[in-house]
Design a protein around this motif. Structure first.
Motif, PDB file in Angstrom:
ATOM      1  N   THR A  25       0.839  -1.041  -0.092  1.00  0.00           N
ATOM      2  CA  THR A  25      -0.030  -0.121   0.006  1.00  0.00           C
ATOM      3  C   THR A  25       0.871   1.261  -0.054  1.00  0.00           C
ATOM      4  O   THR A  25       0.343   2.326  -0.729  1.00  0.00           O
ATOM      5  CB  THR A  25      -0.967   0.061   1.358  1.00  0.00           C
ATOM      6  N   ALA A  26       2.003   1.271   0.839  1.00  0.00           N
ATOM      7  CA  ALA A  26       2.876   2.271   0.771  1.00  0.00           C
ATOM      8  C   ALA A  26       3.482   2.366  -0.450  1.00  0.00           C
ATOM      9  O   ALA A  26       3.632   3.691  -1.147  1.00  0.00           O
ATOM     10  CB  ALA A  26       3.989   2.229   1.955  1.00  0.00           C
ATOM     11  N   ALA A  27       3.860   1.451  -1.068  1.00  0.00           N
ATOM     12  CA  ALA A  27       4.612   1.549  -2.706  1.00  0.00           C
ATOM     13  C   ALA A  27       3.739   2.225  -3.486  1.00  0.00           C
ATOM     14  O   ALA A  27       4.083   2.976  -4.396  1.00  0.00           O
ATOM     15  CB  ALA A  27       5.163   0.181  -2.859  1.00  0.00           C
ATOM     16  N   LEU A  28       2.352   1.869  -3.481  1.00  0.00           N
ATOM     17  CA  LEU A  28       1.411   2.481  -4.404  1.00  0.00           C
ATOM     18  C   LEU A  28       1.206   3.814  -4.423  1.00  0.00           C
ATOM     19  O   LEU A  28       1.055   4.617  -5.030  1.00  0.00           O
ATOM     20  CB  LEU A  28       0.193   1.684  -4.400  1.00  0.00           C
ATOM     21  N   ALA A  29       1.251   4.389  -2.799  1.00  0.00           N
ATOM     22  CA  ALA A  29       0.786   5.792  -2.367  1.00  0.00           C
ATOM     23  C   ALA A  29       1.858   6.726  -2.925  1.00  0.00           C
ATOM     24  O   ALA A  29       1.786   7.850  -2.920  1.00  0.00           O
ATOM     25  CB  ALA A  29       0.580   5.846  -0.986  1.00  0.00           C
ATOM     26  N   VAL A  30       3.299   6.231  -2.680  1.00  0.00           N
ATOM     27  CA  VAL A  30       4.395   7.438  -2.759  1.00  0.00           C
ATOM     28  C   VAL A  30       4.414   7.936  -4.258  1.00  0.00           C
ATOM     29  O   VAL A  30       4.490   9.362  -4.336  1.00  0.00           O
ATOM     30  CB  VAL A  30       5.558   6.462  -2.467  1.00  0.00           C
ATOM     31  N   PRO A  31       4.304   7.527  -5.491  1.00  0.00           N
ATOM     32  CA  PRO A  31       4.294   8.100  -6.495  1.00  0.00           C
ATOM     33  C   PRO A  31       3.212   9.079  -6.841  1.00  0.00           C
ATOM     34  O   PRO A  31       3.379  10.362  -6.984  1.00  0.00           O
ATOM     35  CB  PRO A  31       4.288   7.165  -7.703  1.00  0.00           C
ATOM     36  N   SER A  32       2.089   8.903  -6.080  1.00  0.00           N
ATOM     37  CA  SER A  32       0.922   9.890  -6.308  1.00  0.00           C
ATOM     38  C   SER A  32       1.242  11.049  -5.235  1.00  0.00           C
ATOM     39  O   SER A  32       0.781  12.093  -5.581  1.00  0.00           O
ATOM     40  CB  SER A  32      -0.422   9.355  -5.791  1.00  0.00           C
ATOM     41  N   LEU A  33       1.819  10.937  -4.219  1.00  0.00           N
ATOM     42  CA  LEU A  33       1.992  11.894  -3.322  1.00  0.00           C
ATOM     43  C   LEU A  33       3.343  12.806  -3.813  1.00  0.00           C
ATOM     44  O   LEU A  33       3.203  13.934  -3.577  1.00  0.00           O
ATOM     45  CB  LEU A  33       2.700  11.346  -2.058  1.00  0.00           C
ATOM     46  N   THR A  34       4.300  12.264  -4.585  1.00  0.00           N
ATOM     47  CA  THR A  34       5.426  12.980  -5.307  1.00  0.00           C
ATOM     48  C   THR A  34       4.753  13.999  -6.062  1.00  0.00           C
ATOM     49  O   THR A  34       4.923  15.230  -6.176  1.00  0.00           O
ATOM     50  CB  THR A  34       6.126  12.201  -5.958  1.00  0.00           C
ATOM     51  N   GLY A  35       3.623  13.747  -6.940  1.00  0.00           N
ATOM     52  CA  GLY A  35       3.031  14.563  -7.973  1.00  0.00           C
ATOM     53  C   GLY A  35       2.213  15.435  -7.285  1.00  0.00           C
ATOM     54  O   GLY A  35       2.434  16.901  -7.706  1.00  0.00           O
ATOM     55  N   THR A  36       1.876  15.198  -6.206  1.00  0.00           N
ATOM     56  CA  THR A  36       0.842  16.326  -5.273  1.00  0.00           C
ATOM     57  C   THR A  36       1.793  17.364  -4.870  1.00  0.00           C
ATOM     58  O   THR A  36       1.335  18.613  -4.612  1.00  0.00           O
ATOM     59  CB  THR A  36       0.054  15.679  -4.028  1.00  0.00           C
ATOM     60  N   PHE A  37       2.942  16.834  -4.263  1.00  0.00           N
ATOM     61  CA  PHE A  37       3.972  17.955  -3.599  1.00  0.00           C
ATOM     62  C   PHE A  37       4.330  18.732  -4.657  1.00  0.00           C
ATOM     63  O   PHE A  37       4.592  19.892  -4.489  1.00  0.00           O
ATOM     64  CB  PHE A  37       5.261  16.938  -2.908  1.00  0.00           C
ATOM     65  N   ALA A  38       4.752  18.141  -5.918  1.00  0.00           N
ATOM     66  CA  ALA A  38       5.043  19.180  -6.931  1.00  0.00           C
ATOM     67  C   ALA A  38       4.278  20.159  -7.450  1.00  0.00           C
ATOM     68  O   ALA A  38       4.164  21.461  -7.502  1.00  0.00           O
ATOM     69  CB  ALA A  38       5.717  18.293  -8.231  1.00  0.00           C
ATOM     70  N   THR A  39       2.942  19.579  -7.534  1.00  0.00           N
ATOM     71  CA  THR A  39       1.955  20.609  -7.781  1.00  0.00           C
ATOM     72  C   THR A  39       1.579  21.689  -6.717  1.00  0.00           C
ATOM     73  O   THR A  39       1.668  22.961  -7.089  1.00  0.00           O
ATOM     74  CB  THR A  39       0.553  19.967  -7.839  1.00  0.00           C
ATOM     75  N   THR A  40       1.801  21.283  -5.530  1.00  0.00           N
ATOM     76  CA  THR A  40       1.687  22.275  -4.343  1.00  0.00           C
ATOM     77  C   THR A  40       2.690  23.308  -4.660  1.00  0.00           C
ATOM     78  O   THR A  40       2.436  24.330  -4.280  1.00  0.00           O
ATOM     79  CB  THR A  40       1.759  21.520  -3.103  1.00  0.00           C
ATOM     80  N   ARG A  41       4.030  22.836  -4.623  1.00  0.00           N
ATOM     81  CA  ARG A  41       5.377  23.869  -4.772  1.00  0.00           C
ATOM     82  C   ARG A  41       5.040  24.772  -6.027  1.00  0.00           C
ATOM     83  O   ARG A  41       5.171  26.004  -5.915  1.00  0.00           O
ATOM     84  CB  ARG A  41       6.487  23.142  -5.050  1.00  0.00           C
ATOM     85  N   GLY A  42       4.514  24.280  -7.227  1.00  0.00           N
ATOM     86  CA  GLY A  42       4.272  25.222  -8.226  1.00  0.00           C
ATOM     87  C   GLY A  42       3.245  26.331  -7.971  1.00  0.00           C
ATOM     88  O   GLY A  42       3.183  27.261  -8.255  1.00  0.00           O
TER      89      GLY A  42
END
Length: 154
Positions: A25-42
């Protein structure tokens, strides 16, 4: 009457199964969180630029003189992530900003070298200025109208 004894706790196989499910479950969630962090920073960088454009406009009115927002470029002409707000007539720097993004994380196209607001808060120039801002995960626009107003997402 004889008492029955039930074993307490979990077996090793049960514990390993739960740990394996949590790991998957954690391995599946990490890529989605990375995209969310990049969107938030932008989006945060875009909000900061918009807020500083508002600041420059208000400083021009308050000081009664032209105030410019100057965008710094790298040697290749790309936006460096730094800009300054300067009182044009006196040359007094009001604010210097360095965005906390890498050079490849934020791109500005159709970017003017400077935006200048006059003493009435109006944009100096012939027409509205539109700036496209792109990051890894998001793209948006800032429009500075001839009247000096800043709009997002036009």
């Amino acid at each position: 009457m004889p008492s029955r004894h039930f074993p307490a706790g979990y077996t090793l196989i049960e514990l390993l199964s739960v740990i394996a499910i949590l790991g998957i479950t954690a391995a599946l969630a990490v890529p989605s969180l990375t995209g969310t962090f990049a969107t938030t920073r932008g989006q945060a960088a875009l909000s900061r630029i918009a807020g500083d454009l508002y600041l420059a406009r208000m400083q021009a009115v308050r000081r009664g003189e032209r105030v410019s927002v100057r965008f710094d470029s790298t040697a290749s002409g790309e936006f460096s992530g730094r800009y300054q707000i300067i009182a044009t007539a006196s040359g007094v720097p009001i604010k210097a900003v360095e965005l906390e993004l890498g050079p490849d994380e934020l791109r500005m196209t159709n970017r003017p070298n400077a935006l200048v607001f006059n003493s009435r808060g109006l944009l100096v120039g012939v027409s509205n200025r539109k700036i496209w801002i792109e990051s890894e995960a998001t793209a948006d626009t800032l429009v500075v109208s001839r009247l000096g107003r800043v709009y997002r997402g036009w």
